[in-house]
Scaffold this motif. Sequence first.
Motif, PDB file in Angstrom:
ATOM      1  N   PHE A 101      20.675 -23.312 -55.486  1.00 48.03           N
ATOM      2  CA  PHE A 101      20.780 -22.448 -54.314  1.00 48.03           C
ATOM      3  C   PHE A 101      20.067 -21.147 -54.610  1.00 48.03           C
ATOM      4  O   PHE A 101      19.960 -20.718 -55.754  1.00 48.03           O
ATOM      5  N   ILE A 102      19.630 -20.515 -53.534  1.00 48.68           N
ATOM      6  CA  ILE A 102      19.137 -19.139 -53.642  1.00 48.68           C
ATOM      7  C   ILE A 102      19.508 -18.428 -52.343  1.00 48.68           C
ATOM      8  O   ILE A 102      19.357 -18.982 -51.250  1.00 48.68           O
ATOM      9  N   ALA A 103      20.026 -17.235 -52.463  1.00 48.95           N
ATOM     10  CA  ALA A 103      20.535 -16.517 -51.289  1.00 48.95           C
ATOM     11  C   ALA A 103      19.448 -15.680 -50.642  1.00 48.95           C
ATOM     12  O   ALA A 103      18.500 -15.223 -51.295  1.00 48.95           O
ATOM     13  N   LYS A 104      19.566 -15.527 -49.334  1.00 51.36           N
ATOM     14  CA  LYS A 104      18.709 -14.607 -48.594  1.00 51.36           C
ATOM     15  C   LYS A 104      19.319 -13.203 -48.654  1.00 51.36           C
ATOM     16  O   LYS A 104      20.553 -13.069 -48.624  1.00 51.36           O
ATOM     17  N   PRO A 105      18.531 -12.187 -48.698  1.00 54.27           N
ATOM     18  CA  PRO A 105      17.077 -12.169 -48.842  1.00 54.27           C
ATOM     19  C   PRO A 105      16.673 -12.619 -50.238  1.00 54.27           C
ATOM     20  O   PRO A 105      17.394 -12.407 -51.216  1.00 54.27           O
ATOM     21  N   ILE A 106      15.509 -13.259 -50.336  1.00 55.59           N
ATOM     22  CA  ILE A 106      15.062 -13.886 -51.574  1.00 55.59           C
ATOM     23  C   ILE A 106      14.523 -12.845 -52.535  1.00 55.59           C
ATOM     24  O   ILE A 106      13.715 -11.988 -52.177  1.00 55.59           O
TER      25      ILE A 106
END
Length: 357
Positions: A101-106
């Motif tokens: 996973f990667i959260a916004k904002p990147i």
Amino acid sequence: MPKRILAVDDEKMNLRVLSGLLRSMGHDPVLAESGEKALEVLDPSIDLVLLDVMMPDMDGFHVAKKIRERTDVGDVPIIMVTALSGKQDRLSAVEAGANDFIAKPIDLTELRVRMDSLLKMKHSQDQVKRYQAELEEMVAVRTSALRMALENLEESQKTILAAHRETIYRLASAAEFKDEETANHITRMSRYCASLAANLGLHKGEVELVEQASPMHDIGKIGIPDSILLKPGKLTPDEWELMKKHTIFGSRILGSSTFELLRAGEIIALSHHEKWDGSGYPKGLAGEDIPLFGRICAVADVYDALTSKRPYKEAFTDEVSLDIMRAGRGSHFDPRILDCFLDNFDSILDIKRRYSD
């Protein structure tokens, strides 16, 4: 080497940002504005998927599941790009098939680290696949070569065996020719013996063996003078004693061979004139002391001799011939083999018609 990264997001601005980030890392971005479009453009050349979760029509979870169901790209690494941070959301992503996973904002650094880890894994997987494919190809090539070699060997063995059999058949024909019998005599003999052996329940290999070996039964007649073989009248006692030696001559001609077919021919040549009650020649064997092939050949040989014209007699009818043979049941012939011959006489008649002189 630049990697092909599929970025999926329904927001065009987000796609432009992702495209710029990927190019700054030296990668080749492939952009899709929906889940349906992503599944269309996804192929084995894609090294990693950056997948937004919140999309209309088909969300990221559904897209991830569809990807994992495919056999061509089912193992491509997937990073979910989402503003969702709840535990249940992350569990749903894992269940759908996401690798990370990667959260916004990147964050560029975080994106690089997470992508590098999965791209290394993908690179290792691709190497294993290539190695497997090369190994399978090598095995297929070598298997094909081995199969071809075995087929060539089998064909060579068949050719050699056919040559052996033809040589034996011609030698047997030479003996019969000297006796003024026809080549059809030895053909009928071999077919009669094969039919008997099959009806007696012998296995296929034994049936073929007796069929191929029985033509050699009288090969020893090569050593008998023409004056005796072709004599139209009754033989004198001395002539008869010499005539009986064709069994021994045949055994000597075929003896001491390591070839199974010749060993069977030797047995038949020596024993086909032995009688069930022990009154036959050359050894006076009785009952089951007489080899089975010899007992089978005795029935076939006598029937063909009775129903064929010879220098000393005309051909008898089947009715007369069978009466003579029935009289020899238990004295001349093995009762079980003669009964089998009589019970299956239709097949004998069929052979006789097909190979008549």
